[in-house]
Design a protein around this motif. Structure first.
Motif, PDB file in Angstrom:
ATOM      1  N   MET A   1       0.841  -1.182   0.000  1.00 31.80           N
ATOM      2  CA  MET A   1       0.000   0.000   0.000  1.00 31.80           C
ATOM      3  C   MET A   1       0.877   1.232   0.000  1.00 31.80           C
ATOM      4  O   MET A   1       1.890   1.273   0.664  1.00 31.80           O
ATOM      5  N   SER A   2       0.468   2.198  -0.731  1.00 31.80           N
ATOM      6  CA  SER A   2       1.205   3.455  -0.766  1.00 31.80           C
ATOM      7  C   SER A   2       0.424   4.544  -0.046  1.00 31.80           C
ATOM      8  O   SER A   2      -0.646   4.302   0.502  1.00 31.80           O
ATOM      9  N   TYR A   3       0.942   5.721  -0.120  1.00 33.74           N
ATOM     10  CA  TYR A   3       0.354   6.880   0.543  1.00 33.74           C
ATOM     11  C   TYR A   3      -0.574   7.638  -0.400  1.00 33.74           C
ATOM     12  O   TYR A   3      -0.966   8.759  -0.142  1.00 33.74           O
ATOM     13  N   GLN A   4      -0.960   7.003  -1.506  1.00 31.58           N
ATOM     14  CA  GLN A   4      -1.666   7.719  -2.563  1.00 31.58           C
ATOM     15  C   GLN A   4      -3.051   8.226  -2.199  1.00 31.58           C
ATOM     16  O   GLN A   4      -3.532   9.178  -2.796  1.00 31.58           O
ATOM     17  N   MET A   5      -3.733   7.652  -1.229  1.00 36.69           N
ATOM     18  CA  MET A   5      -5.077   8.121  -0.876  1.00 36.69           C
ATOM     19  C   MET A   5      -5.055   9.280   0.123  1.00 36.69           C
ATOM     20  O   MET A   5      -6.085   9.904   0.379  1.00 36.69           O
ATOM     21  N   ALA A   6      -3.896   9.601   0.681  1.00 40.39           N
ATOM     22  CA  ALA A   6      -3.801  10.642   1.701  1.00 40.39           C
ATOM     23  C   ALA A   6      -4.183  12.020   1.165  1.00 40.39           C
ATOM     24  O   ALA A   6      -4.872  12.784   1.847  1.00 40.39           O
ATOM     25  N   ALA A   7      -3.754  12.349  -0.018  1.00 40.49           N
ATOM     26  CA  ALA A   7      -4.074  13.669  -0.579  1.00 40.49           C
ATOM     27  C   ALA A   7      -5.573  13.815  -0.818  1.00 40.49           C
ATOM     28  O   ALA A   7      -6.149  14.880  -0.556  1.00 40.49           O
ATOM     29  N   ALA A   8      -6.220  12.754  -1.294  1.00 44.82           N
ATOM     30  CA  ALA A   8      -7.666  12.804  -1.510  1.00 44.82           C
ATOM     31  C   ALA A   8      -8.404  12.994  -0.178  1.00 44.82           C
ATOM     32  O   ALA A   8      -9.362  13.773  -0.105  1.00 44.82           O
ATOM     33  N   LEU A   9      -7.958  12.322   0.864  1.00 49.21           N
ATOM     34  CA  LEU A   9      -8.585  12.477   2.182  1.00 49.21           C
ATOM     35  C   LEU A   9      -8.396  13.899   2.698  1.00 49.21           C
ATOM     36  O   LEU A   9      -9.348  14.532   3.158  1.00 49.21           O
ATOM     37  N   GLN A  10      -7.189  14.414   2.617  1.00 50.83           N
ATOM     38  CA  GLN A  10      -6.924  15.767   3.090  1.00 50.83           C
ATOM     39  C   GLN A  10      -7.785  16.785   2.348  1.00 50.83           C
ATOM     40  O   GLN A  10      -8.387  17.669   2.956  1.00 50.83           O
TER      41      GLN A  10
END
Length: 139
Positions: A1-10
């Motif tokens: 898993m990467s950190y790719q969903m973090a920006a969408a959540l923020q």
């Protein structure tokens, strides 16, 4: 898993807080992803730290995000704990108001974890840090 969903959540959290009517009534547009320098006077909201862990399993990719939304009151006379806690309650209501728009990710759950109210700025200001947990899956 990467950190790719973090920006969408923020982005979704920021959009939710900026568009909430109760928060707008209390603060106007003083909701910040990055707090301006110098920091604004009076009450404002700032997005804070985030911790992410992989939550993937055999059914798909997922991540667990613990993130902080801070309510910060300056040194002004009307910026005590009561005002900060009123805004903090509005933040909790806004976060519980339904699904967040996350693009390709899906919000599987969103929970309030804890709050910490304390004095800040050499005891003159006030701060309430609200920690939430979001579980995201990416189909």
């Amino acid at each position: 898993m990467s950190y790719q969903m973090a920006a969408a959540l923020q982005g979704a959290v920021y959009a939710r807080l900026r568009s909430d009517e109760a928060i707008a009534e209390l603060l106007g547009d003083r909701v910040y992803d990055a707090v301006p320098v110098p920091a604004p006077a009076g009450l404002h909201i700032a997005l804070g730290p985030e911790e992410m862990q992989d939550a993937s399993d055999a059914t798909g990719r997922a991540s667990r995000h613990d993130f902080v939304v801070s309510v910060i009151a300056g040194r002004e006379r009307d910026s005590g704990f009561a005002a900060a806690k009123q805004v903090a309650a509005a933040v909790c209501d806004a976060m519980e108001a339904g699904d967040l728009a996350l693009g390709s990710a899906h919000l599987a759950g969103l929970w309030f974890l804890r709050a910490r109210a304390r004095r800040a700025e050499n005891g003159a200001g006030r701060r309430v840090d609200l920690t939430f947990r979001a579980l995201l899956d990416q189909g």
